[in-house]
Design an enzyme around this catalytic site. Structure first.
Site, PDB file in Angstrom:
ATOM      1  CB  CYS A 130      -0.955  -0.001   1.184  1.00 39.04           C
ATOM      2  SG  CYS A 130      -0.305  -0.733   2.675  1.00 39.04           S
ATOM      3  CG  HIS A 242      -0.895   3.839   4.509  1.00 37.80           C
ATOM      4  ND1 HIS A 242      -1.596   3.509   5.640  1.00 37.80           N
ATOM      5  CD2 HIS A 242      -0.348   2.672   4.049  1.00 37.80           C
ATOM      6  CE1 HIS A 242      -1.484   2.204   5.855  1.00 37.80           C
ATOM      7  NE2 HIS A 242      -0.739   1.678   4.909  1.00 37.80           N
TER       8      HIS A 242
HETATM    9  N1  NAP Z   1      -4.934  -3.506   4.439  1.00 40.65           N
HETATM   10  C1  NAP Z   1      -4.163  -2.930   3.535  1.00 40.65           C
HETATM   11  O1  NAP Z   1      -3.997  -1.692   3.469  1.00 40.65           O
HETATM   12  C2  NAP Z   1      -3.460  -3.763   2.531  1.00 40.65           C
HETATM   13  C3  NAP Z   1      -2.823  -3.132   1.493  1.00 40.65           C
HETATM   14  C4  NAP Z   1      -2.150  -3.880   0.546  1.00 40.65           C
HETATM   15  C5  NAP Z   1      -2.167  -5.245   0.678  1.00 40.65           C
HETATM   16  N2  NAP Z   1      -2.804  -5.844   1.708  1.00 40.65           N
HETATM   17  C6  NAP Z   1      -2.781  -7.293   1.782  1.00 40.65           C
HETATM   18  O2  NAP Z   1      -4.079  -7.821   1.535  1.00 40.65           O
HETATM   19  C7  NAP Z   1      -4.251  -9.021   2.272  1.00 40.65           C
HETATM   20  C8  NAP Z   1      -5.488  -8.937   3.139  1.00 40.65           C
HETATM   21  O3  NAP Z   1      -5.374  -7.833   4.028  1.00 40.65           O
HETATM   22  P1  NAP Z   1      -6.589  -7.351   4.933  1.00 40.65           P
HETATM   23  O4  NAP Z   1      -6.144  -6.071   5.500  1.00 40.65           O
HETATM   24  O5  NAP Z   1      -7.892  -7.408   4.204  1.00 40.65           O
HETATM   25  O6  NAP Z   1      -6.612  -8.498   6.085  1.00 40.65           O
HETATM   26  P2  NAP Z   1      -7.791  -8.927   7.053  1.00 40.65           P
HETATM   27  O7  NAP Z   1      -8.733  -7.805   7.303  1.00 40.65           O
HETATM   28  O8  NAP Z   1      -7.154  -9.585   8.226  1.00 40.65           O
HETATM   29  O9  NAP Z   1      -8.605 -10.058   6.220  1.00 40.65           O
HETATM   30  C9  NAP Z   1      -8.021 -11.281   5.856  1.00 40.65           C
HETATM   31  C10 NAP Z   1      -8.965 -12.041   4.934  1.00 40.65           C
HETATM   32  O10 NAP Z   1      -8.330 -13.244   4.520  1.00 40.65           O
HETATM   33  C11 NAP Z   1      -9.188 -14.346   4.795  1.00 40.65           C
HETATM   34  N3  NAP Z   1      -8.432 -15.553   5.077  1.00 40.65           N
HETATM   35  C12 NAP Z   1      -7.527 -15.755   6.054  1.00 40.65           C
HETATM   36  N4  NAP Z   1      -7.078 -17.029   6.036  1.00 40.65           N
HETATM   37  C13 NAP Z   1      -7.728 -17.642   5.017  1.00 40.65           C
HETATM   38  C14 NAP Z   1      -7.740 -18.968   4.516  1.00 40.65           C
HETATM   39  N5  NAP Z   1      -6.956 -19.943   5.016  1.00 40.65           N
HETATM   40  N6  NAP Z   1      -8.547 -19.261   3.459  1.00 40.65           N
HETATM   41  C15 NAP Z   1      -9.333 -18.307   2.935  1.00 40.65           C
HETATM   42  N7  NAP Z   1      -9.399 -17.027   3.383  1.00 40.65           N
HETATM   43  C16 NAP Z   1      -8.604 -16.709   4.423  1.00 40.65           C
HETATM   44  C17 NAP Z   1      -9.989 -13.902   5.991  1.00 40.65           C
HETATM   45  O11 NAP Z   1     -11.146 -14.692   6.102  1.00 40.65           O
HETATM   46  P3  NAP Z   1     -11.816 -15.024   7.550  1.00 40.65           P
HETATM   47  O12 NAP Z   1     -12.559 -13.783   7.958  1.00 40.65           O
HETATM   48  O13 NAP Z   1     -12.693 -16.171   7.231  1.00 40.65           O
HETATM   49  O14 NAP Z   1     -10.684 -15.350   8.473  1.00 40.65           O
HETATM   50  C18 NAP Z   1     -10.279 -12.457   5.604  1.00 40.65           C
HETATM   51  O15 NAP Z   1     -11.337 -12.410   4.683  1.00 40.65           O
HETATM   52  C19 NAP Z   1      -2.941  -9.223   3.037  1.00 40.65           C
HETATM   53  O16 NAP Z   1      -2.101 -10.043   2.268  1.00 40.65           O
HETATM   54  C20 NAP Z   1      -2.374  -7.839   3.120  1.00 40.65           C
HETATM   55  O17 NAP Z   1      -0.981  -7.834   3.262  1.00 40.65           O
HETATM   56  C21 NAP Z   1      -3.471  -5.141   2.635  1.00 40.65           C
END
Ligand code: NAP
Length: 344
Positions: A130, A242
């Site tokens: 990000c 950010h």
């Molecule tokens: N947040 C940001 O600003 C940002 C920016 C760039 C990239 N990212 C990347 O995007 C990804 C997600 O980030 P987030 O902020 O959305 O995280 P988050 O809010 O913690 O959500 C994680 C998601 O992944 C799912 N998940 C976890 N384990 C899984 C599994 N074994 N099988 C299927 N689904 C699974 C979760 O489902 P459950 O609810 O069922 O656990 C939830 O839907 C990460 O790789 C992060 O590094 C995030």
């Protein structure tokens, strides 16, 4: 015929935003499926006026899916993206798992959409971190004009960048300060409420953190391998948005006025830069917006051809979900994908 789109990680911060953005931008989808882990099976997420019942990743058949927007973390992506890609769906991944793979394009459409042409090697396309996404949107038009030699960037990163549990931690710690309850850091290495933490992601051998390393290598891969960059990444008690203080050294001279004019015309950028109280953008104002906001552009008198600027963006949108949807739109626009024939 429209596309079938799967959102993996649909219950998370980024996944929910992906569903909002697909709806807002009227993405040409005939069907959108929400997928998460087994524990979320059957829960509901919003998609426009509709609700979608969440399906479990491990039981889902992707053979008629055209586009898979993946935001379920690095280890899930490492295991599942190749399997989903092998079933013929193009995977647009938000984790760090594939970003530096030479056979995977790392794309910010305003900056390097042409890199998408090589995506079929693995059928996977990566989104940058990000902090990198908003930075390269701001740097690209300036680089085209005056060639960037070196960038020194300090980030002020919101807790939503670390997922939904991290947002809950800021909320509960803030409440605990007022109710005099115990504050126990879980997701973050130190207390985040009324504090800032000079560590985002894990430490590397050279003393930089992995987030800082990502900014270096991803900027080189997306924009120009010759650009030297050093970063200090800091977590701040802000829920979404950010911010970055960016010091840029160019090969050729570029005045602050010229830079503002260039950035005003650049795709994805909005310049708000009045020399008065509040004449700049803060992360709070960037929430729910698509732009990378640029403020406080000024010349750096301590070096030749130096500029300093302030750059803010919604990390869940341009930093993740919006960029992923823009990649899908760019694939369609460049005629790089077609909807599969679906069974009647
Ligand atoms: N947040 C940001 O600003 C940002 C920016 C760039 C990239 N990212 C990347 O995007 C990804 C997600 O980030 P987030 O902020 O959305 O995280 P988050 O809010 O913690 O959500 C994680 C998601 O992944 C799912 N998940 C976890 N384990 C899984 C599994 N074994 N099988 C299927 N689904 C699974 C979760 O489902 P459950 O609810 O069922 O656990 C939830 O839907 C990460 O790789 C992060 O590094 C995030």
């Amino acid at each position: 015929m429209g596309f079938k789109v799967a959102v993996v990680g649909a219950t998370g911060n980024v996944g929910r935003e992906m569903l909002n953005i697909l709806d807002e931008r009227e993405f040409p989808a005939d069907e959108v499926v929400a997928i998460a882990s087994r524990k979320s099976l059957g829960t509901e997420v919003s998609f426009g006026d509709a609700t979608l019942k969440v399906k479990a990743l491990e039981h889902y058949d992707f053979s008629d899916v055209d586009i898979c927007l993946m935001s379920a973390g690095g280890s899930v992506s490492k295991e599942w993206s190749p399997k989903i890609a092998a079933q013929g769906a193009v995977v647009i991944d938000n984790s760090s798992a594939w970003r530096m793979d030479p056979d995977v394009p790392l794309v910010v459409p305003e900056v390097n959409a042409a890199a998408l042409d090589g995506f079929t090697k693995k059928n996977i396309i990566a989104n940058p971190n990000c902090s990198t996404a908003q930075l390269v949107v701001a740097l690209k038009p300036l680089h085209d004009k005056a060639k960037i030699k070196r960038v020194v960037v300090s980030t002020y990163q919101s807790v939503s960048g670390a997922g939904k549990d991290a947002m809950d931690e800021l909320f509960s710690q803030t409440k605990a300060v007022f109710t005099l309850d115990e504050i126990a850091p879980k997701k973050f290495p130190q207390r985040i409420a009324f504090n800032i933490i000079p560590q985002v992601d894990v430490f590397m051998e050279d003393g930089y953190t992995k987030e800082e390393w990502k900014m270096v290598v991803e900027t080189k891969k997306i924009l120009d391998p010759k650009i030297k960059l050093t970063a200090t990444c800091v977590r701040v008690p802000v829920f979404v948005g950010h911010s970055e203080a960016v010091n840029i050294e160019f090969e050729q001279p570029l005045s602050a006025d010229e830079a503002r004019e260039i950035l005003r015309k650049a795709p994805g950028c909005i310049v708000i830069d009045k020399h008065e109280p509040g004449g700049y953008v803060t992360p709070y104002e960037s929430v729910g917006e698509d732009a990378t906001y640029i403020s406080r552009v000024r010349e750096d008198p301590t070096i030749d051809n130096g500029l300093v600027l302030w750059c803010v963006s919604d990390n869940l949108r341009k930093g993740a979900a919006l960029n992923a949807v823009q990649i899908a739109e760019a694939l369609i626009k460049r005629k790089l994908i077609q909807a599969k024939k679906k069974a009647a």
